[in-house]
Scaffold this motif. Structure first.
Motif, PDB file in Angstrom:
ATOM      1  N   THR A   6     -50.335   6.668  74.954  1.00 48.90           N
ATOM      2  CA  THR A   6     -51.326   5.614  75.409  1.00 48.90           C
ATOM      3  C   THR A   6     -50.150   4.758  76.141  1.00 48.90           C
ATOM      4  O   THR A   6     -49.163   4.273  75.601  1.00 48.90           O
ATOM      5  N   ILE A   7     -50.540   4.313  77.211  1.00 49.33           N
ATOM      6  CA  ILE A   7     -49.676   3.605  78.212  1.00 49.33           C
ATOM      7  C   ILE A   7     -50.265   2.850  78.897  1.00 49.33           C
ATOM      8  O   ILE A   7     -51.471   2.982  79.484  1.00 49.33           O
ATOM      9  N   ALA A   8     -49.907   1.359  79.460  1.00 49.04           N
ATOM     10  CA  ALA A   8     -50.510   0.758  80.213  1.00 49.04           C
ATOM     11  C   ALA A   8     -50.349   1.330  81.758  1.00 49.04           C
ATOM     12  O   ALA A   8     -49.536   1.891  82.176  1.00 49.04           O
ATOM     13  N   LYS A   9     -51.537   1.040  82.346  1.00 43.54           N
ATOM     14  CA  LYS A   9     -51.841   1.461  83.604  1.00 43.54           C
ATOM     15  C   LYS A   9     -50.828   0.825  84.721  1.00 43.54           C
ATOM     16  O   LYS A   9     -50.204  -0.275  84.550  1.00 43.54           O
ATOM     17  N   GLY A  10     -50.383   1.489  85.517  1.00 39.67           N
ATOM     18  CA  GLY A  10     -49.363   0.899  86.649  1.00 39.67           C
ATOM     19  C   GLY A  10     -48.167   1.725  87.020  1.00 39.67           C
ATOM     20  O   GLY A  10     -47.449   1.648  87.836  1.00 39.67           O
ATOM     21  N   ARG A  11     -48.063   3.306  86.463  1.00 38.51           N
ATOM     22  CA  ARG A  11     -46.999   4.062  86.677  1.00 38.51           C
ATOM     23  C   ARG A  11     -47.779   4.995  87.805  1.00 38.51           C
ATOM     24  O   ARG A  11     -48.785   4.999  88.117  1.00 38.51           O
ATOM     25  N   THR A  12     -46.764   5.497  88.846  1.00 38.15           N
ATOM     26  CA  THR A  12     -47.004   6.268  89.741  1.00 38.15           C
ATOM     27  C   THR A  12     -47.457   7.748  89.233  1.00 38.15           C
ATOM     28  O   THR A  12     -46.950   7.943  88.000  1.00 38.15           O
TER      29      THR A  12
END
Length: 108
Positions: A7-13
């Protein structure tokens, strides 16, 4: 059959996500006695407005000045219907240094 959920915050390429998938797969392959085709990795991206620590969202935390001078009031502190102990506050949960989450770390 290992299944790993990230689970990771949005915003990565897309490339950062792909690199992470590769590295997680490789780590599991190195450390667990399994075949490569049995490893499952899923990524769940969460919007900054839907991830909170200490009742302060990532979006609210990132909107603070760099010096942390303006604390964000938790939602319970602003809600007169909330129980009194929830409105008392106490720590400066709005200060960016108060957060240590996986979302604050950059992939290298």
């Amino acid at each position: 059959m290992p299944q790993i959920a990230v689970t990771i915050a949005k915003g990565r390429t897309p490339q950062q996500i792909r690199n992470m998938l590769h590295e997680v797969h490789a780590a599991v392959l190195r450390t667990v006695d399994t075949r490569p085709e049995h490893i499952r990795v899923t990524v769940h991206e969460v919007p900054h407005t839907h991830w909170a620590t200490g009742d302060v969202t990532i979006a609210e935390t990132r909107s603070l000045p760099a010096d942390g001078s303006a604390a964000v009031e938790p939602a319970a502190a602003m809600d007169p219907a909330a129980p009194a102990d929830a409105r008392q506050g106490g720590t400066d949960v709005g200060h960016p240094a108060a957060f240590t989450t996986a979302t604050d770390m950059e992939l290298t």
